[in-house]
Design a protein around this motif. Sequence first.
Motif, PDB file in Angstrom:
ATOM      1  N   GLY A  64       0.791  -1.223   0.000  1.00 38.44           N
ATOM      2  CA  GLY A  64       0.000   0.000   0.000  1.00 38.44           C
ATOM      3  C   GLY A  64       0.823   1.273   0.000  1.00 38.44           C
ATOM      4  N   LEU A  65       2.093   1.199   0.400  1.00 40.88           N
ATOM      5  CA  LEU A  65       2.923   2.396   0.476  1.00 40.88           C
ATOM      6  C   LEU A  65       3.888   2.530  -0.699  1.00 40.88           C
ATOM      7  CD1 LEU A  65       3.796   2.403   4.295  1.00 40.88           C
ATOM      8  CD2 LEU A  65       1.990   3.655   3.113  1.00 40.88           C
ATOM      9  N   VAL A  66       3.744   1.681  -1.698  1.00 44.52           N
ATOM     10  CA  VAL A  66       4.666   1.715  -2.843  1.00 44.52           C
ATOM     11  C   VAL A  66       4.636   3.075  -3.524  1.00 44.52           C
ATOM     12  CG1 VAL A  66       4.974   0.857  -5.203  1.00 44.52           C
ATOM     13  CG2 VAL A  66       4.750  -0.751  -3.305  1.00 44.52           C
ATOM     14  N   PHE A  67       3.452   3.573  -3.816  1.00 46.45           N
ATOM     15  CA  PHE A  67       3.339   4.841  -4.537  1.00 46.45           C
ATOM     16  C   PHE A  67       3.914   5.988  -3.703  1.00 46.45           C
ATOM     17  CE2 PHE A  67       0.753   8.448  -6.264  1.00 46.45           C
ATOM     18  CZ  PHE A  67       1.255   8.398  -7.558  1.00 46.45           C
ATOM     19  N   GLU A  68       3.637   5.979  -2.419  1.00 45.08           N
ATOM     20  CA  GLU A  68       4.122   7.041  -1.532  1.00 45.08           C
ATOM     21  C   GLU A  68       5.651   7.059  -1.475  1.00 45.08           C
ATOM     22  OE1 GLU A  68       2.006   8.198   2.233  1.00 45.08           O
ATOM     23  OE2 GLU A  68       3.732   7.160   3.119  1.00 45.08           O
ATOM     24  N   LYS A  69       6.244   5.892  -1.303  1.00 48.31           N
ATOM     25  CA  LYS A  69       7.710   5.809  -1.222  1.00 48.31           C
ATOM     26  C   LYS A  69       8.354   6.184  -2.558  1.00 48.31           C
ATOM     27  CE  LYS A  69       7.771   4.001   2.996  1.00 48.31           C
ATOM     28  NZ  LYS A  69       8.359   4.695   4.167  1.00 48.31           N
ATOM     29  N   ASN A  70       7.743   5.710  -3.637  1.00 50.24           N
ATOM     30  CA  ASN A  70       8.316   5.932  -4.956  1.00 50.24           C
ATOM     31  C   ASN A  70       8.293   7.411  -5.349  1.00 50.24           C
ATOM     32  OD1 ASN A  70       9.289   4.557  -7.528  1.00 50.24           O
ATOM     33  ND2 ASN A  70       7.569   5.742  -8.323  1.00 50.24           N
ATOM     34  N   THR A  71       7.168   8.076  -5.140  1.00 58.93           N
ATOM     35  CA  THR A  71       7.073   9.479  -5.547  1.00 58.93           C
ATOM     36  C   THR A  71       7.967  10.382  -4.702  1.00 58.93           C
ATOM     37  OG1 THR A  71       5.099   9.732  -4.154  1.00 58.93           O
ATOM     38  CG2 THR A  71       4.755   9.257  -6.486  1.00 58.93           C
ATOM     39  N   ALA A  72       8.148  10.030  -3.439  1.00 60.31           N
ATOM     40  CA  ALA A  72       9.025  10.840  -2.584  1.00 60.31           C
ATOM     41  C   ALA A  72      10.467  10.810  -3.088  1.00 60.31           C
ATOM     42  CB  ALA A  72       8.960  10.340  -1.144  1.00 60.31           C
ATOM     43  N   ALA A  73      10.853   9.719  -3.748  1.00 56.75           N
ATOM     44  CA  ALA A  73      12.206   9.611  -4.290  1.00 56.75           C
ATOM     45  C   ALA A  73      12.301  10.138  -5.715  1.00 56.75           C
ATOM     46  CB  ALA A  73      12.673   8.158  -4.253  1.00 56.75           C
ATOM     47  N   LEU A  74      11.227  10.011  -6.481  1.00 56.15           N
ATOM     48  CA  LEU A  74      11.260  10.391  -7.892  1.00 56.15           C
ATOM     49  C   LEU A  74      11.255  11.908  -8.078  1.00 56.15           C
ATOM     50  CD1 LEU A  74      11.170   9.349 -10.840  1.00 56.15           C
ATOM     51  CD2 LEU A  74       8.679   9.430 -10.683  1.00 56.15           C
ATOM     52  N   TYR A  75      10.490  12.606  -7.239  1.00 56.90           N
ATOM     53  CA  TYR A  75      10.344  14.055  -7.404  1.00 56.90           C
ATOM     54  C   TYR A  75      11.135  14.804  -6.333  1.00 56.90           C
ATOM     55  CZ  TYR A  75       6.585  12.670 -10.512  1.00 56.90           C
ATOM     56  OH  TYR A  75       5.873  12.097 -11.539  1.00 56.90           O
ATOM     57  N   PRO A  76      11.618  15.993  -6.652  1.00 60.95           N
ATOM     58  CA  PRO A  76      12.371  16.782  -5.663  1.00 60.95           C
ATOM     59  C   PRO A  76      11.495  17.125  -4.463  1.00 60.95           C
ATOM     60  CG  PRO A  76      12.568  17.729  -7.880  1.00 60.95           C
ATOM     61  CD  PRO A  76      11.516  16.679  -7.958  1.00 60.95           C
ATOM     62  N   TYR A  77      12.112  17.306  -3.319  1.00 59.82           N
ATOM     63  CA  TYR A  77      11.380  17.690  -2.117  1.00 59.82           C
ATOM     64  C   TYR A  77      10.615  18.993  -2.386  1.00 59.82           C
ATOM     65  CZ  TYR A  77      10.343  18.875   2.728  1.00 59.82           C
ATOM     66  OH  TYR A  77       9.682  19.184   3.899  1.00 59.82           O
ATOM     67  N   GLY A  78       9.337  18.993  -2.062  1.00 56.09           N
ATOM     68  CA  GLY A  78       8.506  20.161  -2.295  1.00 56.09           C
ATOM     69  C   GLY A  78       7.725  20.116  -3.585  1.00 56.09           C
ATOM     70  N   HIS A  79       8.116  19.250  -4.530  1.00 57.14           N
ATOM     71  CA  HIS A  79       7.330  19.073  -5.754  1.00 57.14           C
ATOM     72  C   HIS A  79       5.965  18.509  -5.355  1.00 57.14           C
ATOM     73  CE1 HIS A  79       5.952  17.534  -9.614  1.00 57.14           C
ATOM     74  NE2 HIS A  79       6.979  18.115 -10.227  1.00 57.14           N
TER      75      HIS A  79
ATOM     76  N   SER B 131       5.377  14.832  -5.021  1.00 57.16           N
ATOM     77  CA  SER B 131       6.251  14.042  -4.141  1.00 57.16           C
ATOM     78  C   SER B 131       5.497  13.461  -2.956  1.00 57.16           C
ATOM     79  CB  SER B 131       7.434  14.891  -3.650  1.00 57.16           C
ATOM     80  OG  SER B 131       6.990  15.957  -2.827  1.00 57.16           O
ATOM     81  N   TRP B 132       4.210  13.767  -2.830  1.00 53.89           N
ATOM     82  CA  TRP B 132       3.368  13.120  -1.819  1.00 53.89           C
ATOM     83  C   TRP B 132       2.109  12.592  -2.507  1.00 53.89           C
ATOM     84  CZ3 TRP B 132       4.561  18.436  -1.381  1.00 53.89           C
ATOM     85  CH2 TRP B 132       3.563  19.323  -1.789  1.00 53.89           C
ATOM     86  N   THR B 133       1.402  11.728  -1.825  1.00 50.82           N
ATOM     87  CA  THR B 133       0.205  11.121  -2.406  1.00 50.82           C
ATOM     88  C   THR B 133      -1.031  11.954  -2.089  1.00 50.82           C
ATOM     89  OG1 THR B 133      -0.129   9.780  -0.429  1.00 50.82           O
ATOM     90  CG2 THR B 133       1.156   8.797  -2.209  1.00 50.82           C
ATOM     91  N   THR B 134      -2.100  11.668  -2.815  1.00 48.98           N
ATOM     92  CA  THR B 134      -3.350  12.411  -2.624  1.00 48.98           C
ATOM     93  C   THR B 134      -3.902  12.235  -1.215  1.00 48.98           C
ATOM     94  OG1 THR B 134      -3.851  12.125  -4.971  1.00 48.98           O
ATOM     95  CG2 THR B 134      -5.670  12.739  -3.541  1.00 48.98           C
ATOM     96  N   ILE B 135      -3.745  11.071  -0.639  1.00 45.94           N
ATOM     97  CA  ILE B 135      -4.275  10.828   0.708  1.00 45.94           C
ATOM     98  C   ILE B 135      -3.538  11.662   1.742  1.00 45.94           C
ATOM     99  CG2 ILE B 135      -2.765   8.883   1.337  1.00 45.94           C
ATOM    100  CD1 ILE B 135      -6.538   8.989   1.977  1.00 45.94           C
TER     101      ILE B 135
END
Length: 952
Positions: free
Chosen positions: A184-199, A202-206
């Motif tokens: 369930g946390l795959v998308f959250e972990k992945n986007t935090a690494a893929l996008y720069p901090y503050g983008h 870089s976080w999920t909709t939830i």
Amino acid sequence: MLKHYKLAVCVLTLLTWQTQVQAQKIPLKPKLVEKVVRKGNELVIPYEKYLLPNGLTVVVHEDHSDPIVQVDVTYHVGSAREEVGKSGFAHFFEHMMFQGSDNVADEEHFKIVSEAGGTLNGSTNRDRTNYFETLPSNQLETALWLEADRMGFLMDAVTQKKFEIQRATVKNERGQNYDNRPYGLVFEKNTAALYPYGHPYSWTTIGYLRDLNRGNVQDLKNFFLRWYGPNNATLTVGGDVTPAQVVKLAEKYFGPIKRGVEVKNMKLPAPVLTQDKYISYEDNVRFPLLQMTFPTVPNFHPDEVPLDLLAEILGQGKNSILYKNLVKSQKAVQAGSQHPCTELAGEFSISVLPFPGQTLAEMEKTIRESLVEFEKTGVSEDALTRFKVSYEANEIDQLSSVDGKTSILANYQVFTGNPNFLPNDLKRYKAVTREDVMRVYAKYIKGKHAVILSVVPKGKSADVAHADNFTVDSSGYVPPKDQYAGLKYIKATDTFDRKKRPGSGANPVIKVPPFWNDKAGNGIKVIGTKNDEVPTVSMLFSIKGGHKLEAKNPGKAGIASLTAAMLNESSKKYTSEQLSSELDKLGSSINFSAGPDQMTVSMQSLTKNLDATLVLLEERMLYPRFDSTDFDRLKKQTLESIANQSTQASVVAANVYNKMLYGNDNILSIPVIGTTSSVSAITLDDVKNFYRSNFSPSVTNLVIVGDIEQNTIMPKLGFLSKWEAKPVEMPATPKVATIEKTKIFLVNKDKAAQSEIRIGYIALPFDATGEFYRVNIMNYILGGAFNSRINLNLREDKGYTYGAGSYFSGSESAGPYTAYAGVRSDVTDSSVVEFMKEIKRFEETGITDQELAFVKSAMGQSDARKYETAFQKAAFLNNIIRYNLDLSFVSQQSAILQGITKDQVNALSSKYLTVDKMSIVVVGDKATIKPGLEKLGYEIVELDPDGNPVKM
């Protein structure tokens, strides 16, 4: 498979029509911007588009084929408009929009729409939030009144109490869909690494719990004032309406709402990875997961479509490279690739779930080797054809409902300014070439860096593909300027009484679809109806037996499911890959599946390709190859899937619940997929024998719905005469288990954030006009609607759950009454108390006059939505033929509903809500929840995930 139309899409880099019109003088009256009509058979959704003086865009699609209307309000705001520290607000606000406004009381929105026979919901993603209702067309004005009231009159109704309840509900949603779900946390972990901090991606909709915890009511109000103005919204209405009717009502209800703060389109540079970023986390999973993600392009970028095709060639379907190298070779349970694009960016992801014995490092190596293989093999002509035809077929399928057409118009308008962008999209997909694909591969994938995520079972941190080399770095982040300062709430002024709920007018005339009956080869009963709204034909074969036939040999339970899986593989003439390729080139699908009491064969085809699809259907149904290699792979996958069920709390709850309901001597106490021991015992010869003995036209019904006449389709079914008929003996229905006193059956799931609850007993079989139909009338207000007693108590009043309810299910044999919910772990015992309290109160005091009137109105008017799509028509016809229903059963049901009395409903509740003889199954963290459950006074029986007693 191709991507379906995405609900979040990217704007063009140039100024859109919307921003251009904002610079112009806005008219004092609604302005007709454009009118689009269909010419010939072109794939176009006709509509008229208007602009109101306050900036609200109104799009109207007129379609009188069914007496229903779809109302959609889409706001160009999603989680991408949030800021660091305030994640989850867009989604949180979606919840608050259902909590009442100045003229609509708390919990009334759902009640009003449900009472009108409609359905409704809302959704939030990265780039937009939408709210939608589907109702009988005489309820159009009510829907517009409701949507306008929360757009213009929400602020004063937002209270601290409502805020806290919905905050708890959102936390429950996160627990259910993220924290308590495997991977369930795959998308959250992945986007935090893929996008720069503050983008904002870089976080999920939830959002993060810490952000939800620190937010306050004023933050939420500011979010509304900043983003929820009419000039940042599109009202799309489709169905049994006229543009003049819609525009007049839109002007009345939305027109007085003041224009909001200007909202500009966003554009951010694509993320740049300077190295491969390896990240990992531990989860309660059986299979480790490796996911490799490359940054790509936003939606509508010229490179989007060739990247979509690249994703299909690499990892979608049985002809993909990853399927061949990982799934077919039995190295992985699943392997695939996808290319989702949203407004600001795109992501090309490759994911693999390896079989035990395979390492994530080996999976990464195979993925990289597969990419090199693609470089050598390139793009075949077949791959191009499959891609283009499948895309067109998927687009046509979405046009089969007013919901689908309205959603397409709304999203094209919001993100491109052109509701008629569908022809443009078709051109993009039809024009893609081999050279395009090789170019984007070289540009975005070959030799490029990726985020490489490993998910490993708890305690297996050493199994990651590569040691982590990345952590989120916030040091260079510069917060944006405050965009919420100085916002003021200016309430609209009206020339009419907005508190007065609109009248609805006469109920639309509901027409049950006309149908025909016939017989095909070997006596197969056929029922069908013509549906020419889209040029497709759907067929559904129902073959009696399924899992229930395994009662003859429960030691090999799961054989029906495994047989169906084998029928989805090779035929004598074609390999599985060849069949899949031919179907994709036709835009068709054929699928076999097994359920508790039947096997099904479903087929869908474009009308123009029906003959060629029927040839492939004959191959699969009558001439299966039953290849030993396919069998070994599918059996291995099945056994791993069974083992994996122990990680899924909802599946464990369902399996254990069935075992408690039916008892060890009933085949329905065993999952349809089987058990480890039963599937291990199945041989290929067993599958062949099961097919020969039970796959027979003598126990088969066929439903046909589509753009074809009876006298045209029936001669095409001559091949069914070749299907050998044989007698199939149905096993006797065994007695179900009985329970003398209500007990709690507790299954431990260590450190689970939520508990799954199932409560019920075996009630009664299906009967379209008997007590089964009547108890569903009775249950509607107890647990069958969103504003049922159970859901209002546990979700809206207590904030224990994301959703709770109850239902009666039945087939030819008796089915269960079930109350259900996933609840926060810390309120598990309280939730059981509230469930039993609501059921007992309904048993003892029954329904109120007001509730009965609501049920009659809601269920009676909902008939307008029952027969719209091909799927709905097929389900309706399937019940007629399956249960041999009298043709007048619909009118009989209507008479029963309108004539049922309060005393009759209360007699049913007294008879069927027997709270002292129910099984209560709870799956959760034993250490946390057992002490509270022990105080409830029920006997507690501890079970393992297979439903067997735990030795104390």
